[in-house]
Design an enzyme around this catalytic site. Structure first.
Site, PDB file in Angstrom:
ATOM      1  N   SER A 579       0.845  -1.184   0.000  1.00 19.51           N
ATOM      2  CA  SER A 579       0.000   0.000   0.000  1.00 19.51           C
ATOM      3  C   SER A 579       0.887   1.243   0.000  1.00 19.51           C
ATOM      4  O   SER A 579       1.682   1.425  -0.918  1.00 19.51           O
ATOM      5  CB  SER A 579      -0.948  -0.043   1.203  1.00 19.51           C
ATOM      6  OG  SER A 579      -2.010   0.833   1.033  1.00 19.51           O
ATOM      7  N   ASP A 664      -9.529  -3.804  -5.584  1.00 20.28           N
ATOM      8  CA  ASP A 664      -8.939  -2.945  -4.557  1.00 20.28           C
ATOM      9  C   ASP A 664      -9.591  -1.565  -4.585  1.00 20.28           C
ATOM     10  O   ASP A 664      -9.627  -0.910  -5.629  1.00 20.28           O
ATOM     11  CB  ASP A 664      -7.432  -2.819  -4.798  1.00 20.28           C
ATOM     12  CG  ASP A 664      -6.678  -2.283  -3.595  1.00 20.28           C
ATOM     13  OD1 ASP A 664      -7.270  -1.522  -2.809  1.00 20.28           O
ATOM     14  OD2 ASP A 664      -5.499  -2.619  -3.445  1.00 20.28           O
ATOM     15  N   HIS A 699      -7.936  -4.954  -1.439  1.00 24.31           N
ATOM     16  CA  HIS A 699      -6.716  -4.437  -0.842  1.00 24.31           C
ATOM     17  C   HIS A 699      -6.058  -5.418   0.115  1.00 24.31           C
ATOM     18  O   HIS A 699      -4.840  -5.453   0.231  1.00 24.31           O
ATOM     19  CB  HIS A 699      -7.036  -3.128  -0.109  1.00 24.31           C
ATOM     20  CG  HIS A 699      -5.851  -2.271   0.154  1.00 24.31           C
ATOM     21  ND1 HIS A 699      -5.066  -1.756  -0.844  1.00 24.31           N
ATOM     22  CD2 HIS A 699      -5.303  -1.817   1.312  1.00 24.31           C
ATOM     23  CE1 HIS A 699      -4.103  -1.022  -0.328  1.00 24.31           C
ATOM     24  NE2 HIS A 699      -4.213  -1.049   0.984  1.00 24.31           N
TER      25      HIS A 699
END
Length: 727
Positions: A579, A664, A699
């Site tokens: 991330s 995501d 995610h």
């Protein structure tokens, strides 16, 4: 993007280009994908997919910006899915020799895991709530049992299954329960589910008396709270496009929801909950640097919320309640926060009484107010500690631990009248345990420790605190764990991980899967780089906005330290981040590609400029306060100077594995997809470059516990193969 304050899940990375800019941009139809459709083998080597280029340009601050791979942002275009599938096929072909090791790592981790297990029951009202798992099943089962006459846990009481997540997940490629909440009378259970990985949660309410689902439901819910009447619920809904939590609704069961608040300022998101004593419904609106809290009498759900201290730029605060007094955690004149009290209705600063003073070296984090005690979690020198204040004796006691590095946190103590504080503790060499701390005496009772099936001998491993010197002379803490006997002569394979954004600290945790690395001689290290709050709020501020590059240079300094001190060498050092930590990976390999053997970048935020210039994308404008507003020239220039996608160049790069999820919502799949496409066109080396997309997740990757272990095992197996470790 940051969901850290009030979303149903927690944090990661926020991103985004305005609708006007998009409309003015010169675009072309998505091109055909130039690639070997099934990634066929040529001898023993697969042919990588080569993404076609299409003209796209936009003028930003007088500069014409081009993006050859803009077409990959069109998720609905079959050519995009074709390209992602081709990359997956290529990755599969290139890692056929890795799969046996991945299977072995999966079996090792699964073999250490107690597959049929029970969480520590926790009392809420008349019941004890817990979750349990069963061997072979991907998801947990949420249950409760009625407490005995003395309100103790009774394992002979009938078990009531509230949610069997395995049943709910049937037919779904992805499933998660993101949160649940029991009504004050124990009758209703409100819970949030996601079936795509996009973190778009559906609220449903179950009548625990009849077992039926109520007709009351809502989409895109991120937080919720019950009023004291057991029939009124408050919930927050996110915007369908931007995913900003911005609207608060009140609904009576069986009735029509009524919107009672809309947060109009784009940098703020809202969440709803209750004070610990359940006397008030609490609404909080927060941005990176500012917050505002409102309270509503939980017995009067039809009344209006009242702001506590209003909204002042730079002032962050939150409140708790006890016996007519508000406990306010505030950063006013206190960068690392302090806690003050004030009578309800007399909140002027002249009425504040300080109960926890500000300390420039100690960050005041979570705090819990009980009838008889105040428990405060603090962080100093990258370690947590808990202090407990006894309202009767007016004395403090501290809960501290002896390990050099560890993680100790509150584990949730729902009952306001509780005399014992539930805590969790773990270290890189200590499996996670749950304990109760007697708040009057400090006595500890260990309730449960994670069992490592087959046994675990902590004496065979060692964890240490290290300090690297950053480019500007600042000391950066690290922690390392390894199996004793490792040679510190530069020959040890080493994995260095970090994150460094949103004030999220790097914590010293235990991991069942990591043991497979340690047992193969790998040293595992995490760096507490600037951008987190590991050393307080200033540590965060020194790694954000126009100081963001400190995050990257701190990480490079950590890597150089490990090499200089003979922990490892350049050809043995692999790095990992996800991330915003994926942005870190992209930035440091652009800056120092010579320093690393290989990289795993997970769901990486690498296309910083195209994302942050597009205000229509989820969660973007709220990120201006963390990264900067690229509509301002100075911020634009600074961000562009480190954006990984914008700084890919014709040079040699380390071996890279880039992983993402098609659904995501935090870092769109196209960021890593475009990044890999551009790297393929520019890199001058022959090192492997792989893109692996989970086509049914978001995610956080796979949702089932076994599927998640398989994903992690593949990643570790790939790293081991880069070190030349094949078994």
């Amino acid at each position: 993007m940051s969901l850290k304050n009030w979303s149903a899940l927690g944090a990661s990375v926020v991103l985004a280009m305005s609708t006007t800019q998009a409309a003015n941009a010169q675009t072309a139809d998505a091109p055909a994908v130039t690639m070997a459709p099934a990634a066929p083998l040529m001898g023993s080597k697969a042919v990588p997919p080569i993404a076609a280029k299409a003209a796209w340009s936009e003028v930003r601050h007088g500069e014409t910006v081009t993006d050859d791979y803009r077409w990959l942002q069109k998720k609905e275009d079959p050519k995009v899915i074709e390209y992602l599938n081709a990359e997956n096929a290529y990755t599969e072909a290139m890692t056929t020799g890795v799969q046996a090791l991945a299977d072995k790592l999966f079996a090792e981790t699964k073999g250490r895991m107690k597959e049929t297990d029970l969480s520590v029951p926790v009392r809420r009202g008349k019941y004890y709530y817990y979750s349990r798992t069963e061997a072979g099943k991907q998801y947990g089962i949420n249950c409760r049992r009625l407490a005995d006459a003395q309100m103790n846990y009774d394992d002979k009481a009938a078990e009531e299954i509230l949610l069997d997540q395995n049943e709910l997940a049937k037919g779904q490629k992805f499933f998660m329960v993101a949160g649940s909440l029991i009504s004050p009378d124990d009758r209703y259970m409100a819970y949030l589910t996601d079936t795509t990985g996009y973190r778009q949660f559906k609220l449903q309410i179950k009548d625990l008396k009849t077992g039926e689902l109520l007709k009351d439901s809502a989409e895109r819910v991120t937080s919720m709270a019950w009023a004291a009447d057991n029939k009124t619920m408050f919930y927050v809904q996110e915007d369908p496009t931007t995913k900003r939590s911005d609207r608060l609704f009140r609904v009576e069961l069986g009735g029509k929801p009524v919107e009672i608040y809309h947060e109009k300022v784009e940098q703020f998101g809202i969440g709803v909950g209750t004070t610990h004593d359940k006397k008030f419904i609490e609404l909080m609106s927060s941005a990176t640097d500012t917050s505002e809290t409102w309270l509503l009498d939980a017995n009067k759900p039809q009344d209006k919320f009242k702001s506590i201290l209003g909204r002042t730029k730079g002032h962050r605060y939150n409140v708790e309640h006890r016996d007519g007094t508000l406990f306010i955690r505030t950063n006013k004149n206190a960068k690392n926060f302090r806690i003050v009290t004030a009578p309800v209705g007399k909140l002027a600063e002249k009425n504040w009484k300080e109960i926890v003073k500000h300390d420039d070296k100690v960050l005041i984090g979570n705090y819990e107010v009980f009838r008889d005690f105040l428990a405060v979690t603090e962080k100093t020198q990258a370690l947590n500690r808990t202090r407990i204040y006894n309202f009767k004796s007016k004395k403090w006691t501290s809960v501290q631990f002896k390990d050099e590095v560890y993680l100790a946190n509150s584990a949730g103590t729902p009952e306001f009248t509780a005399q014992k504080l539930r805590m969790s503790y773990q270290s890189p060499t200590t499996p996670s345990m749950v304990m109760d701390i007697d708040m009057a005496t400090g006595e500890r009772t260990i309730l449960k420790q994670t069992e490592v099936v087959g046994g675990f001998d902590a004496s065979k491993y060692e964890a240490r605190r290290l300090w690297a010197t950053a480019k500007d002379g600042v000391k950066v803490p690290l922690w390392a764990v390894y199996k004793k006997g490792v040679k510190f002569d530069g020959s040890a394979p080493t994995l260095l991980y970090s994150y460094g954004s949103y004030g999220i600290s790097t914590e010293a945790t235990f991991s069942l899967s990591r043991l497979s690395l340690l047992d193969r001689g790998v040293i595992y290290v995490q760096a507490h780089i600037r951008g987190g709050t590991d050393l307080g709020e200033r540590w965060h501020e020194d790694g954000m906005l126009m100081k963001k590059k400190n995050t990257f240079t701190d990480f490079i300094a950590a890597a150089e330290y490990l090499i200089q001190e003979k922990w490892t060498s350049k050809d043995k050092l692999i790095i990992q981040g996800g991330s915003a930590g994926g942005l870190l990976m992209g930035a440091v390999v652009n800056m120092r590609p010579d320093l690393f053997k290989a990289v795993h970048a997970a769901v990486p935020f690498v296309d910083v400029m195209n994302t942050m210039m597009d205000a229509s994308l989820p969660l973007t404008t709220g990120e201006y306060l963390e990264w900067g507003n690229p509509n301002e020239k100075a911020a634009y220039d600074y961000m562009r100077s480190y954006s990984p996608y914008d700084n890919v160049a014709k040079k040699a790069y380390p071996a890279m594995l880039v992983t993402t999820g098609l659904n995501d919502s935090q870092v769109m799949y196209w960021e890593p997809a475009k990044y890999v496409a551009k790297l393929r066109a520019h890199k001058t080396d022959s090192n492997p470059l792989l893109l692996k997309t989970n086509m049914a997740a978001g995610h956080g990757g796979a949702s089932g516990r076994y599927d998640a272990i398989k994903e992690g095992s593949f990643n570790f197996a790939w790293m081991l193969s880069q070190w030349g470790i094949t078994e």
